[in-house]
Structure formats: C-alpha cells, structure tokens
Motif scaffolding. Structure first.
Motif, PDB file in Angstrom:
ATOM      1  N   THR A 141       0.837  -1.210   0.000  1.00 55.93           N
ATOM      2  CA  THR A 141       0.000   0.000   0.000  1.00 55.93           C
ATOM      3  C   THR A 141       0.866   1.252   0.000  1.00 55.93           C
ATOM      4  OG1 THR A 141      -1.739  -1.174   1.206  1.00 55.93           O
ATOM      5  CG2 THR A 141      -1.810   1.234   1.238  1.00 55.93           C
ATOM      6  N   GLU A 142       1.917   1.261   0.804  1.00 51.53           N
ATOM      7  CA  GLU A 142       2.818   2.416   0.871  1.00 51.53           C
ATOM      8  C   GLU A 142       3.557   2.609  -0.448  1.00 51.53           C
ATOM      9  OE1 GLU A 142       3.870   2.308   5.665  1.00 51.53           O
ATOM     10  OE2 GLU A 142       5.010   1.078   4.247  1.00 51.53           O
ATOM     11  N   ILE A 143       4.032   1.503  -1.024  1.00 56.19           N
ATOM     12  CA  ILE A 143       4.766   1.609  -2.296  1.00 56.19           C
ATOM     13  C   ILE A 143       3.849   2.124  -3.391  1.00 56.19           C
ATOM     14  CG2 ILE A 143       6.075   0.344  -4.042  1.00 56.19           C
ATOM     15  CD1 ILE A 143       6.886  -1.636  -1.877  1.00 56.19           C
ATOM     16  N   ARG A 144       2.624   1.612  -3.439  1.00 57.83           N
ATOM     17  CA  ARG A 144       1.672   2.068  -4.464  1.00 57.83           C
ATOM     18  C   ARG A 144       1.391   3.559  -4.324  1.00 57.83           C
ATOM     19  NH1 ARG A 144      -2.221  -3.057  -3.487  1.00 57.83           N
ATOM     20  NH2 ARG A 144      -1.192  -4.527  -4.881  1.00 57.83           N
ATOM     21  N   LYS A 145       1.280   4.010  -3.091  1.00 61.64           N
ATOM     22  CA  LYS A 145       1.018   5.429  -2.854  1.00 61.64           C
ATOM     23  C   LYS A 145       2.172   6.280  -3.374  1.00 61.64           C
ATOM     24  CE  LYS A 145      -0.884   8.384   0.792  1.00 61.64           C
ATOM     25  NZ  LYS A 145      -1.229   8.463   2.236  1.00 61.64           N
ATOM     26  N   LEU A 146       3.395   5.829  -3.140  1.00 61.54           N
ATOM     27  CA  LEU A 146       4.572   6.561  -3.617  1.00 61.54           C
ATOM     28  C   LEU A 146       4.630   6.574  -5.143  1.00 61.54           C
ATOM     29  CD1 LEU A 146       7.141   5.124  -1.043  1.00 61.54           C
ATOM     30  CD2 LEU A 146       6.453   7.534  -1.203  1.00 61.54           C
ATOM     31  N   ILE A 147       4.407   5.419  -5.756  1.00 63.49           N
ATOM     32  CA  ILE A 147       4.495   5.327  -7.219  1.00 63.49           C
ATOM     33  C   ILE A 147       3.362   6.084  -7.895  1.00 63.49           C
ATOM     34  CG2 ILE A 147       4.355   3.724  -9.168  1.00 63.49           C
ATOM     35  CD1 ILE A 147       5.925   1.729  -7.502  1.00 63.49           C
ATOM     36  N   ASP A 148       2.156   5.972  -7.347  1.00 65.27           N
ATOM     37  CA  ASP A 148       1.002   6.652  -7.947  1.00 65.27           C
ATOM     38  C   ASP A 148       1.158   8.166  -7.946  1.00 65.27           C
ATOM     39  OD1 ASP A 148      -0.181   4.234  -8.421  1.00 65.27           O
ATOM     40  OD2 ASP A 148      -1.538   4.318  -6.694  1.00 65.27           O
ATOM     41  N   SER A 150       4.062   9.725  -8.346  1.00 61.33           N
ATOM     42  CA  SER A 150       5.334  10.046  -8.995  1.00 61.33           C
ATOM     43  C   SER A 150       5.139  10.329 -10.476  1.00 61.33           C
ATOM     44  CB  SER A 150       6.320   8.886  -8.828  1.00 61.33           C
ATOM     45  OG  SER A 150       6.581   8.642  -7.470  1.00 61.33           O
ATOM     46  N   LYS A 151       6.062  11.084 -11.040  1.00 63.76           N
ATOM     47  CA  LYS A 151       6.070  11.340 -12.479  1.00 63.76           C
ATOM     48  C   LYS A 151       6.593  10.098 -13.209  1.00 63.76           C
ATOM     49  CE  LYS A 151       6.643  16.341 -11.988  1.00 63.76           C
ATOM     50  NZ  LYS A 151       7.475  17.523 -12.304  1.00 63.76           N
ATOM     51  N   PRO A 152       6.329   9.990 -14.535  1.00 63.40           N
ATOM     52  CA  PRO A 152       6.676   8.769 -15.278  1.00 63.40           C
ATOM     53  C   PRO A 152       8.118   8.292 -15.111  1.00 63.40           C
ATOM     54  CG  PRO A 152       5.288  10.172 -16.625  1.00 63.40           C
ATOM     55  CD  PRO A 152       5.588  10.951 -15.376  1.00 63.40           C
ATOM     56  N   ASN A 243      14.324  14.655  -3.961  1.00 67.57           N
ATOM     57  CA  ASN A 243      13.024  14.433  -4.593  1.00 67.57           C
ATOM     58  C   ASN A 243      12.174  13.451  -3.794  1.00 67.57           C
ATOM     59  OD1 ASN A 243      12.590  15.880  -7.238  1.00 67.57           O
ATOM     60  ND2 ASN A 243      14.622  15.050  -7.623  1.00 67.57           N
ATOM     61  N   PHE A 244      12.828  12.405  -3.276  1.00 74.43           N
ATOM     62  CA  PHE A 244      12.094  11.420  -2.488  1.00 74.43           C
ATOM     63  C   PHE A 244      11.631  12.037  -1.169  1.00 74.43           C
ATOM     64  CE2 PHE A 244      11.564   7.640   0.197  1.00 74.43           C
ATOM     65  CZ  PHE A 244      10.763   6.875  -0.634  1.00 74.43           C
ATOM     66  N   THR A 251       3.026  12.538   0.318  1.00 74.87           N
ATOM     67  CA  THR A 251       2.172  11.361   0.525  1.00 74.87           C
ATOM     68  C   THR A 251       1.950  11.054   2.006  1.00 74.87           C
ATOM     69  OG1 THR A 251       4.157   9.969   0.314  1.00 74.87           O
ATOM     70  CG2 THR A 251       2.810  10.288  -1.667  1.00 74.87           C
ATOM     71  N   GLU A 252       2.471  11.925   2.876  1.00 73.88           N
ATOM     72  CA  GLU A 252       2.325  11.760   4.333  1.00 73.88           C
ATOM     73  C   GLU A 252       2.893  10.423   4.806  1.00 73.88           C
ATOM     74  OE1 GLU A 252      -1.822  12.345   5.075  1.00 73.88           O
ATOM     75  OE2 GLU A 252      -1.666  14.534   4.910  1.00 73.88           O
ATOM     76  N   LEU A 253       4.032  10.052   4.220  1.00 73.92           N
ATOM     77  CA  LEU A 253       4.736   8.832   4.622  1.00 73.92           C
ATOM     78  C   LEU A 253       6.105   9.196   5.204  1.00 73.92           C
ATOM     79  CD1 LEU A 253       3.915   6.551   1.537  1.00 73.92           C
ATOM     80  CD2 LEU A 253       2.951   6.381   3.837  1.00 73.92           C
ATOM     81  N   ASP A 254       6.149  10.323   5.919  1.00 72.91           N
ATOM     82  CA  ASP A 254       7.429  10.847   6.400  1.00 72.91           C
ATOM     83  C   ASP A 254       7.631  10.624   7.903  1.00 72.91           C
ATOM     84  OD1 ASP A 254       5.394  12.563   7.024  1.00 72.91           O
ATOM     85  OD2 ASP A 254       6.482  14.401   6.561  1.00 72.91           O
TER      86      ASP A 254
END
Length: 399
Positions: A141-148, A150-152, A243-244, A251-254
């Motif tokens: 779920t966390e990875i999907r949130k980060l990728i979704d 992100s730019k291409p 950037n990360f 994404t409030e994953l900090d």
C-alpha cells in the motif's frame, strides 16, 4: 648511527604526506568518488572537533603536536583523543556515522606514520550505540502510494529499484548499454565501478518496471545515462534523495523512528523490500547474491542463465506492485496452465492413437498367424487323407 649529512642526502626519498594525497590514494584504491567524499566529510568533522575542543585549526596540527611528544606516549594520547571524538560526534550523529568517521580518522593518523596498535584500540575504545528500533517493513500500500504520486520517469526508477534490488548509486550510473532486452526479462549488468564491492554483477527487472522504462529508454543512445542528466553520480543521488524527501512529505509517509532523525521510509527501503521478498522465495543466499553481497555471488553464478531467469520469474509476483500488473501475472499463469493442459491433452491423444495402432497391428498379426496355422493343418489333413501319401510313408518306414 647515520650522520645528519648522510640523512640530508637521502632527502629525495622523503614522501610528503598531505590530505590531498591521502584522498587521492583512497580514490585509487576504491575508484569511488563517494568514498572520497565520505573521507573528506570525516576529516572536516575531525577539524571541527579539534577546533571546538582544543582551538586547533586542523587535524594536521593535532598530528604535528602528537609527533612532538615522546613516541612512547603517542598511542595512549591517541586512544584518549579518539574516545573524546566519538563522544563529541555522537552528540549529533548516528552511532554508525560516528564510528565510520572515527575509523577514517584512525586511518589518517596512521597514514601520517603515527603507530597505532589496532588490538589496543578495539580493547580500549568504547564505541557508541544507538537504541535499536525495529526496522519498518515497507508495505504494498505504501509503495503504491509513492508510485502513484510520482512522475513517469520516477515510476520507472522506483519500480526498477524495487524489482532489481540495486542501490540508488548503482542505478543512477546505468547507461542504456547496460540493459539487455534479448531475454524474457530485461537483464541489467551493473559495471564493477558502480558497485560497492567493485565487482560486476547481473540482475533483472520485472515486466512492470519494463512497462515504465521502455518509453524513456527507447530513444536514448547506448552511452546515455538512463536515470540522470548529471554525470556526477553523487550529485544525482543527492538530487533523488531530495526528490524522495518531497514525495514522502506529499504522501504523508514521512514518519520517523522514535527519538531519531531517521525516516522509516527511504530510498533504501525499496532495496530492503526486494531482499525480503527474494529471501522468502528462494532463501537468503539467493537474495544476498542478487543485491550484491559478494560472499554469496559465486554460488549464484554457478546457475545457468536459464535457471537464474527461471528463479527470477518465480520471484516476480512478490515484487510487482500495481494491481493491474499483479492481475496480469495471474492471468499469464492461468493461460500457461491452460496451454500446458491443452498440450498434455494433445500428447495424451497422440499416445492413445499410438496405442490403438499398436493394438490393431497386434490383432492383424494374430489374425495372420491364426490363418497360417489353420492353412497348415488343412494341408496336413489333406495329405493324410490321400491313400498314396499313406502308402509312401509306410514304405519309408520299412526301409
């Protein structure tokens, strides 16, 4: 004793030891600008310590002061000095950073020909330790949130990191020529100069990563960096870390570990995620080999290319993030099973036809054999019913 004049005549053998030469030697050994940058940082840190505690402008001044003292006192003074440095550094740094900086300082003092017994250092120096928090396990779920979010190009970067187990520094240095598109999965050869152990290795990326990567890489020339426009890898890595940092905040994953400045999720978390999934699927040795732990690589490369690829494809569902891509893997697996069943059904039909043909041949052979036997008996019966034949047999018996 050699006279002073004779010593002076040997002056051409003197070697000037300086910080620049020390750093040059580090680069010549490691071939890594990152290593050199780290050593620079460590020595600058010791410079600040020397000024804060003793009013000395540089580490070199401290070294020269020690050399003025009797040699018998050098080691005890350095042990005390390094212990004070560790306490000072650990006040605002992680224990691992403090220890690594201290080790660089020890190496630099030894470079300046100050004798240090490393056994005594290990015995007398108390290394700092940080409270050990349980490492955060990155979730899908966390990875999907980060990728979704992100730019291409970063979707490509992050899925490549997740599905290959590469370090961010290794990935930022890759050129198009390092990607092999001829296999069932894209195979990446990481040049030795990019790896931490200075050893070339290979890994693969998932179909998901390929999906994001191909639109970016297809128009590039062979010598073009894939993920960076800057040839300075260290600066490229720093840029990606920044950037990360912004993405993590967005994404409030900090979240950070308790009583720590360290974030629970970093770019390194992708590599840790890959290692966990790989070890759960094929064992620790396989995982360590793929991510570049040299002690395990020899056994990995004893596998054939086909075996290595097969093992990776078995791992792939665990390191695929997007729901659509995960579903596609399931569909592909079902289609493969159906294809195998159809192929097996065809083989069974062919086997049944072969068996039927053999049975028919046996029946035909049995029928022909039976007909031959009947014909033989009929011929013999016909002979014995002929009086002349019987008479001939009787005459032969008399003879």
């Amino acid at each position: 004793m050699i006279e002073q004049e004779k010593i002076d005549e040997l002056g051409y053998l003197d070697v000037l030891r300086s910080r620049d030469k020390f750093l040059t030697n580090k680069f010549n050994k490691s071939k890594s600008t990152s290593t050199v940058d780290f050593c620079k940082g460590a020595l600058l840190s010791f410079d600040k310590f020397a000024f804060a505690k003793f009013g000395k402008d540089s580490t070199e001044q401290v070294i020269e002061d020690i050399k003025k003292l009797p040699e018998a006192r050098h080691e005890s003074i350095m042990v005390d000095l390094f212990q004070k440095y560790l306490h000072w550094k650990h006040e605002d740094s992680k224990a691992s950073t403090s220890v690594a900086y201290y080790q660089t300082a020890v190496e630099y003092f030894a470079y300046h020909q100050l004798r240090i017994n490393h056994y005594n250092l290990r015995r007398d120096i108390t290394l700092p330790e940080d409270p050990k928090n349980m490492r955060h396990a990155l979730t899908l779920t966390e990875i999907r949130k980060l990728i979704d979010n992100s730019k291409p190009k970063r979707k490509a970067l992050y899925t490549v990191l997740i599905s290959s187990g590469m370090r961010i520094g290794e990935t930022m240095g890759l050129k198009k020529r390092d990607f092999d598109f001829s296999q069932e999965r894209i195979c990446i050869t990481i040049p030795a100069k990019l790896t931490k152990k200075n050893t070339e290795r290979q890994t693969y990326i998932s179909k998901e990563a390929e999906h994001y990567l191909l639109p970016i890489i297809k128009k590039m020339n062979q010598d073009e960096l894939v993920f960076s426009a800057n040839k300075d890898i260290r600066k490229s890595v720093d840029n990606e870390i920044l950037n990360f940092w912004n993405l993590r905040k967005k994404t409030e994953l900090d979240a950070k570990y308790d009583n720590s400045t360290v974030h629970k999720i970093t770019l390194h978390s992708f590599r840790a995620f890959f290692e966990t999934q790989a070890s759960n699927t094929h064992g620790l040795e396989y995982a360590h080999a793929l991510i570049g732990h040299s002690g395990y690589m020899e056994q990995y490369y004893r596998l054939s290319n086909e075996d290595r690829l097969e093992k990776y494809i078995e791992l792939e569902p665990k390191i695929t993030i997007g729901e659509d891509f995960r579903n596609q893997i399931k569909i592909d697996k079902q289609n493969k099973k159906i294809s195998e069943l159809e192929e097996n059904t065809q083989k069974i039909e062919e086997l049944e036809n072969t068996i039927q043909t053999l049975q028919n041949n046996l029946k035909t052979r049995d029928k022909d054999w039976e007909s031959s036997v009947v014909k033989l008996f009929e011929e013999q019966a016909k002979k014995f019913s002929d009086p002349n034949y019987i008479k001939q047999l009787q005459e032969k018996e008399k003879l």
